[in-house]
Enzyme design. Structure first.
Site, PDB file in Angstrom:
ATOM      1  CG  LEU A 305      -1.951  -1.174   1.271  1.00  0.00           C
ATOM      2  CD1 LEU A 305      -2.890  -0.996   2.456  1.00  0.00           C
ATOM      3  CD2 LEU A 305      -2.740  -1.333  -0.022  1.00  0.00           C
ATOM      4  CG  ASP A 306       3.950   4.116   1.349  1.00  0.00           C
ATOM      5  OD1 ASP A 306       3.618   4.951   0.478  1.00  0.00           O
ATOM      6  OD2 ASP A 306       4.613   4.409   2.353  1.00  0.00           O
ATOM      7  CG  LEU A 307       5.279  -0.683  -5.147  1.00  0.00           C
ATOM      8  CD1 LEU A 307       6.526  -1.193  -4.440  1.00  0.00           C
ATOM      9  CD2 LEU A 307       4.614  -1.804  -5.938  1.00  0.00           C
TER      10      LEU A 307
END
Length: 438
Positions: A305-307
């Site tokens: 979720l933070d790629l």
């Protein structure tokens, strides 16, 4: 044996010539079932370790290499001779405990505890024949040398050898005082919603010399439930995922301590002088490593979720590792965006922006944006446009253009990652199987 991997990668193609052999292609992964002198019986596996067809067969030993570089093995530590002896002679290590450390002239050294002393064996390398301790017995990689000498170390009667144990790596001892770490050099910093994040090259006074410390305010750490992401990271072990070493969460600022990568974050690396000299094949190699790491997370049902590029760390030889797991969650059924967490809007798909729905296909969309960053050498997506405007354009059907350095088939993959319907986007495993990056 704990700490010694039976997962290997083919260095070259091999065509079976008998019924008991198996054909493999370069970069295919296998699991070694048992070993003979010149050939090993293997089964093909995917990234999650699932056995593929055909089930098993023999291949020549010299066409395989262990999938993890020496520096990423559990039994390797970048410490000097004195520190090695102090570690191996401390509890809970026993006679037979070993580790591999840097040796002279870019080589390695196998250090083994025996009779409450430490014996050091130089690992040398012959350019044509491979790694060796004793002339006449050569190995393709250091891992195989260690595997063999577990039972065949000359004059060593404390068998079998076992990887060293460090109290610092105990899963029950993650919390450390921040005084254990010295912040040496600021690597990068950035802001999220008025909160400052900073990465520091740091030194750890116990065990490992160099680490990367991520600092943030305790208020942000607590408000965004970062500890849940750290609990996820504790369960992961992969060559393309940054390893968590320690946490300092009782003081302000909070420290998240991970392995240190020499080249810093990928976004800064691509924008720098070294990044601008990269060839197309090297950019593809970077993309492939991120893909392999994400396929591993997908198999583990972990949502990152933070790629994005700034959350990929780069080491020597272009080794890349996924980091920054503060937003990560374990996928169990349907999920919505965690309340209170700030999202990177320009990396998010329509269903997250409109309904807050997240899944592994959220990371697939973000991977497409990350590919845009890679092949534009670190350029910010939707540059010069606010997050609100970028979201509005994306929801209206706009997609980022093909970067100048991007091969046509990779851009085609990016467009597939950006399908509005998440069910139509490929999985990471499907992208791996397409072999698009090599």
């Amino acid at each position: 044996m704990s700490g010694l991997s039976n997962r290997y990668v083919a260095m070259r193609d091999f065509q079976a010539t008998s019924e008991d052999e198996i054909s493999i292609k370069v970069k295919e992964r296998v699991q070694v079932l048992f070993m003979e002198r010149d050939r090993w019986r293997v089964s093909k596996v995917d990234l999650s370790g699932q056995v593929l067809d055909p089930p098993e067969g023999y291949v020549p030993r010299d066409c395989l290499v262990n999938e993890m570089p020496v520096e990423q093995q559990q039994w390797f530590m970048d410490i000097d001779k004195a520190e090695t002896e102090k570690l191996l002679l401390s509890e809970p290590n026993i006679d037979g405990s070993f580790l591999v450390r840097p040796g002279r002239d870019l080589s390695y050294c196998l250090s083994v505890r025996k009779n409450k002393q430490v014996i050091h064996y130089d690992i040398e390398r012959d350019v044509t024949q491979g790694f060796f301790i004793h002339i006449g017995r050569y190995f393709t990689c250091v891992h195989d040398l260690v595997l063999y000498h577990r039972y065949h170390l000359e004059d060593h009667k404390c068998l079998p050898l076992v990887p060293f144990l460090s109290s610092l790596s105990s899963s029950e001892n993650w919390e450390r005082p921040s005084s254990d770490f010295t912040l040496v050099r600021k690597v990068s910093d950035f802001d999220i919603s008025h909160y400052r994040f900073t990465r520091w090259e740091s030194s750890w006074k116990e065990g490992r010399r160099k680490v990367l410390v991520h600092t943030m305010s305790r208020e942000f750490f607590t408000r965004n439930h970062f500890m849940s992401g750290m609990e996820v990271l504790k369960t992961l072990s992969h060559r393309n995922v940054a390893e968590l070493y320690a946490l300092c969460t009782t003081e302000d600022p909070v420290y998240i301590v991970t392995e240190c990568m020499e080249k810093g974050d990928l976004q800064s690396f691509l924008c720098g002088e070294e990044g601008h000299r990269l060839s197309e094949s090297e950019l593809l190699h970077i993309a492939d490593q991120v893909l392999v790491g994400m396929a591993y997370l997908e198999a583990k049902r972990v949502l990152h979720l933070d790629l994005c590029c700034r959350n990929i760390l780069v080491g020597n030889d272009l080794v890349c590792k996924i980091s920054q797991f503060g937003f990560a969650i374990q996928e169990k059924g349907k999920h919505v965006w965690p309340p209170g967490k700030k999202m990177l809007v320009k990396w998010m798909p329509p269903e997250v922006i409109e309904q807050g729905e997240v899944s592994s296909k959220t990371d697939v969309w973000s991977f497409g944006i990350l590919l845009y960053e890679i092949f534009s050498l670190g350029q910010t997506p939707y540059k010069g446009v606010t997050s609100k405007e970028a979201a509005k354009n994306m929801l209206a059907g706009y997609r980022l253009p093909m970067p100048p350095l991007c091969p046509a088939d990779v851009y085609d993959l990016m467009l597939k990652c950006w399908y509005e319907d998440p069910r139509k986007r490929p999985t990471f495993q499907q992208i791996v199987e397409s072999k698009i990056f090599f």
